[in-house]
Design a protein around this motif. Sequence first.
Motif, mmCIF file in Angstrom:
data_model
loop_
_atom_site.group_PDB
_atom_site.id
_atom_site.type_symbol
_atom_site.label_atom_id
_atom_site.label_comp_id
_atom_site.label_asym_id
_atom_site.label_seq_id
_atom_site.Cartn_x
_atom_site.Cartn_y
_atom_site.Cartn_z
ATOM 1 N N LEU A 39 0.628 -1.166 -0.116
ATOM 2 C CA LEU A 39 -0.112 -0.032 -0.141
ATOM 3 C C LEU A 39 0.714 0.992 0.199
ATOM 4 C CD1 LEU A 39 -2.555 -0.831 2.645
ATOM 5 C CD2 LEU A 39 -3.006 -0.853 0.192
ATOM 6 N N ASP A 40 0.782 2.293 -0.915
ATOM 7 C CA ASP A 40 1.305 3.507 -0.940
ATOM 8 C C ASP A 40 0.579 4.378 0.115
ATOM 9 O OD1 ASP A 40 -0.951 4.537 -2.022
ATOM 10 O OD2 ASP A 40 -0.104 4.566 -4.094
ATOM 11 N N GLY A 41 1.101 5.478 0.143
ATOM 12 C CA GLY A 41 0.845 6.926 0.987
ATOM 13 C C GLY A 41 -0.767 7.025 0.894
ATOM 14 N N SER A 42 -1.267 6.604 -0.216
ATOM 15 C CA SER A 42 -2.745 6.999 -0.504
ATOM 16 C C SER A 42 -3.643 5.926 -0.321
ATOM 17 C CB SER A 42 -2.872 7.601 -1.902
ATOM 18 O OG SER A 42 -2.584 6.681 -2.934
ATOM 19 N N GLY A 43 -3.244 4.675 0.099
ATOM 20 C CA GLY A 43 -4.017 3.749 0.033
ATOM 21 C C GLY A 43 -4.092 2.744 -0.980
ATOM 22 N N LYS A 44 -3.427 3.242 -2.029
ATOM 23 C CA LYS A 44 -3.568 2.243 -3.206
ATOM 24 C C LYS A 44 -2.532 1.332 -3.343
ATOM 25 C CE LYS A 44 -5.669 5.954 -5.914
ATOM 26 N NZ LYS A 44 -5.599 6.811 -7.107
ATOM 27 N N LEU A 45 -2.479 0.102 -3.976
ATOM 28 C CA LEU A 45 -1.720 -0.972 -4.153
ATOM 29 C C LEU A 45 -0.623 -0.468 -5.234
ATOM 30 C CD1 LEU A 45 -3.463 -4.051 -4.167
ATOM 31 C CD2 LEU A 45 -1.992 -3.456 -2.291
ATOM 32 N N ARG A 100 -1.782 -12.444 1.949
ATOM 33 C CA ARG A 100 -0.914 -11.502 2.552
ATOM 34 C C ARG A 100 0.355 -12.234 2.940
ATOM 35 N NH1 ARG A 100 -2.676 -8.521 7.111
ATOM 36 N NH2 ARG A 100 -0.853 -7.132 6.897
#
Length: 285
Positions: free
Chosen positions: A214-220, A261
């Motif tokens: 997950l990046d900082g914006s919550g996207k993979l 995961r």
Amino acid sequence: MFIEPMLLATAPGPFSHSNYIFEPKVDGHRLIYSQQAGAIRLYTRHNNDCSRQYPELLLPFDDDIILDGEVACVDPATGISDFEAVMTRFQAKKADKIDRLRRALPVTFVIFDILQYKGRDLRELPLTERKAILSSLTLPGTSFGVVPYIEGAGEELFEQVRAWGMEGMVGKRKNSQYVSRRSDAWQKVINWSYAEVFITGYRKEEFGWLTAVLDGSGKLRPTGIIEHGPGPKEKKAFYGVSQGIVSGEDKNFVYLDPLIRGKVKFRNWTKSGMLRTPVFMDFIA
């Protein structure tokens, strides 16, 4: 003249022992330096001639010699080897690019063993005697260095390696001869990093699991491919679950909903945000 290098076994963890010396592990690629009758050739561990990629290393010693070490690009700001930079140097083939990179990304040959000198084969000497001969050499330029080592205190060195963010440590038996194969006399301890990832697909042909975080914006964000680590039990469990969460496919990959995961260990993050050499450890429930 090429001599097949001695390869490292893997230690289960950091250790100390009075019969060992310990060296920081340089994060570059293996290099055999050979000077025979004044002619200098550079070889990778797989006997690929890479002399033209590193013109700053084509400097002569005072006599014929064969040396083993790592070629590295050292970040002047941190003193840490930059693996991606040395790979950029290694992959350059055109003369103008090599010349340009030589100035932008200079390399250092970090020597840790001497195999021949003045026509004498030194490989059957104990490591400590080879180290003494190596330390007596006059190096031909500032692009050459000798890896430092300490005796006995491996765990202390590994703590320093971790603090500095270096690749790892190598322990070598003091009396070890140089053999052209993998040997328990030389053992590496990698300074692994760890991460939790989503497994978002798999390769259709040879084994490989796609990973993302997950990046900082919550996207993979994709982070590369796991090619090592899982055993038959983990692979069977993965493929049993994955068949029910397929979201698409193309020529090379089957894509999955991000519901699986896992924990991985890896060398470091690349500059493009990829996991370098990820190894699967376990699933996360």
